[in-house]
Scaffold this active site. Sequence first.
Site, PDB file in Angstrom:
ATOM      1  N   GLU A  25      53.046  31.868  27.819  1.00  0.00           N
ATOM      2  CA  GLU A  25      54.040  32.882  27.919  1.00  0.00           C
ATOM      3  C   GLU A  25      54.960  33.168  26.582  1.00  0.00           C
ATOM      4  OE1 GLU A  25      56.263  32.463  31.899  1.00  0.00           O
ATOM      5  OE2 GLU A  25      54.757  30.724  32.178  1.00  0.00           O
ATOM      6  N   SER A 152      54.984  33.244  35.533  1.00  0.00           N
ATOM      7  CA  SER A 152      54.918  34.515  35.156  1.00  0.00           C
ATOM      8  C   SER A 152      53.616  35.299  35.540  1.00  0.00           C
ATOM      9  CB  SER A 152      55.036  34.903  33.517  1.00  0.00           C
ATOM     10  OG  SER A 152      56.223  34.541  33.069  1.00  0.00           O
ATOM     11  N   TYR A 220      56.876  42.666  33.041  1.00  0.00           N
ATOM     12  CA  TYR A 220      57.504  42.739  31.570  1.00  0.00           C
ATOM     13  C   TYR A 220      57.332  43.984  30.963  1.00  0.00           C
ATOM     14  CZ  TYR A 220      57.851  37.693  32.578  1.00  0.00           C
ATOM     15  OH  TYR A 220      58.324  36.162  33.298  1.00  0.00           O
ATOM     16  N   ARG A 259      65.875  30.628  39.405  1.00  0.00           N
ATOM     17  CA  ARG A 259      65.373  31.868  40.404  1.00  0.00           C
ATOM     18  C   ARG A 259      64.184  31.479  41.404  1.00  0.00           C
ATOM     19  NH1 ARG A 259      62.563  35.186  37.380  1.00  0.00           N
ATOM     20  NH2 ARG A 259      60.711  35.023  38.888  1.00  0.00           N
ATOM     21  N   ASP A 261      61.541  32.987  44.440  1.00  0.00           N
ATOM     22  CA  ASP A 261      60.836  33.999  45.035  1.00  0.00           C
ATOM     23  C   ASP A 261      60.618  33.514  46.282  1.00  0.00           C
ATOM     24  OD1 ASP A 261      60.856  35.208  42.157  1.00  0.00           O
ATOM     25  OD2 ASP A 261      58.876  34.035  41.537  1.00  0.00           O
ATOM     26  N   GLU A 274      58.267  29.676  45.068  1.00  0.00           N
ATOM     27  CA  GLU A 274      58.553  28.805  44.005  1.00  0.00           C
ATOM     28  C   GLU A 274      59.673  29.039  43.332  1.00  0.00           C
ATOM     29  OE1 GLU A 274      56.524  30.906  40.198  1.00  0.00           O
ATOM     30  OE2 GLU A 274      55.116  31.002  42.056  1.00  0.00           O
ATOM     31  N   ASN A 276      61.692  28.992  39.334  1.00  0.00           N
ATOM     32  CA  ASN A 276      61.665  29.284  38.141  1.00  0.00           C
ATOM     33  C   ASN A 276      63.108  28.431  37.472  1.00  0.00           C
ATOM     34  OD1 ASN A 276      59.325  31.527  37.857  1.00  0.00           O
ATOM     35  ND2 ASN A 276      60.700  32.034  39.574  1.00  0.00           N
ATOM     36  N   GLY A 280      63.388  34.277  32.807  1.00  0.00           N
ATOM     37  CA  GLY A 280      63.329  35.414  31.734  1.00  0.00           C
ATOM     38  C   GLY A 280      64.737  36.268  31.774  1.00  0.00           C
TER      39      GLY A 280
END
Length: 359
Positions: A25, A152, A220, A259, A261, A274, A276, A280
Site C-alpha cells: 500500500e 485496502s 482510491y 476506522r 467496516d 475489520e 483499520n 487513509g
Amino acid sequence: MDFAATIDPKSLGRVAVLMGGFSSEREVSLSSGSGVLKALQDAGCDAHKVDPAETDLMTLRGQYDRAVISLHGRFGEDGCVQGVLEYLRIPYTGAGVRASALTMDKDTTRRVWAQSGIPVAKGFVATSPDQAQEILDTLGGDVVVKPSGEGSSVGVYKLKDASVEEIREALAQALRFDDKVLVEERWFGRELTIAVLGGKALPIIEIRAPEGNYDYQNKYFGDVVKYECPAQLDEAVTQNVLSACEAAFAAIGARGWGRIDAMLREDGSFILLEFNSSPGMTPHSLVPMAARAVGMDYQKLCLWLAAHAALDGAAELRRSVREACPIACPRKRPDCGACGAGISDLDRRAFSFSGHQDH
C-alpha cells in the site's frame, strides 16, 4: 469529546509525518502522508516527510517531538513502526504496539470481538487451497476470502454461489499475499464504515459501490462509488452500530483513532468486519468525510491527530517520575504529574532525574 478545541500548531513541536514504507500500500500511503504533511505545514506546524524506505528511523532519535503515522499495511499498521517509536520515545498517532499487531491480523481481531460479544461473521482460517471443499461444506458458496494481514482490499475475493474450484482459486490467489487467509460467510446488505476518534464513534458513512465491489481501484482512484454521511438509517440501528464500534475500539485496546467496516442487513442485524488502525487520508478517504460531519475540516483533523500522539508507556513513565522525584520543583509546569517537567523534557534528559529539578 471536544473536537472543536483550538490546537496551537507551535505547541506540537517538530513533527515527523511517516509515509511510504515497504508495504503493498506504499502509493496510497504516500498520497495520505502528502495530504497530512501539507495540511500541517499550512497550519504553521514544523512538519517534515519521513519515508522509512529512504530514512533509517533510528536517526529520528532526539530530532522530533512526535510522529504522525500515515503508513498503511505491513510495517506501518502491524506494530513494527510503533515499537520503534516506543523505543525512540517519540509519541505517535494511532493504536499502540499491541493493538496494532492484534488488529493487523483479521482473524485475531474477529476472535477478540466475538469473545467481547460484538457481532462478527462466521469465519474459517485457511492455509492451503486444498481446504476449499471444507470451506464449501462449512460456510457454503457465498464467502469472502482475504489475506489475514493485508489491507485496502489487497488480495480480497468476494464469491457468490462459488464452486469448489472457484474457492480453491481464490485461496491460491489470496495466499500469495499471506501464509494464512480468513474466509468468512459473505453478508449481502448495506456497506458501512465508522470512524472512531478518541473512543467516540463519528457519524456512519454508507458506501454504495457498483455491485458492491468496493475494491482497491474503487477505493482510491475511481469516482463511481457514492457515499452518504450520515447514513440514512433507523435511529435505533444507528445507535446500536455506533455503540458496537465504540465497544470494539475498547475491546482491542485501541487509542487515538481508527476506522471500522461493517455490513448491515435489512432486518437491522449487522456485523463488524475489520479495524483499520491507520486509515487513509487521501482525497477519497472516509475519516475526513466523517470528521466534516462533526465540524472538523481536513486541517483540523490532522492537527487533532498530531496533538493526540502518545506512547504506550507514558503512564508508567509518569509513575516512575512521581516515585523518583516526589518534591515539587520551584518552577512548576502544569503538564507533569510530579514536578512539572513534561515527558518530552524527561526524554531529552534520558530520564536523568538528578537534572530533573533544573528546568
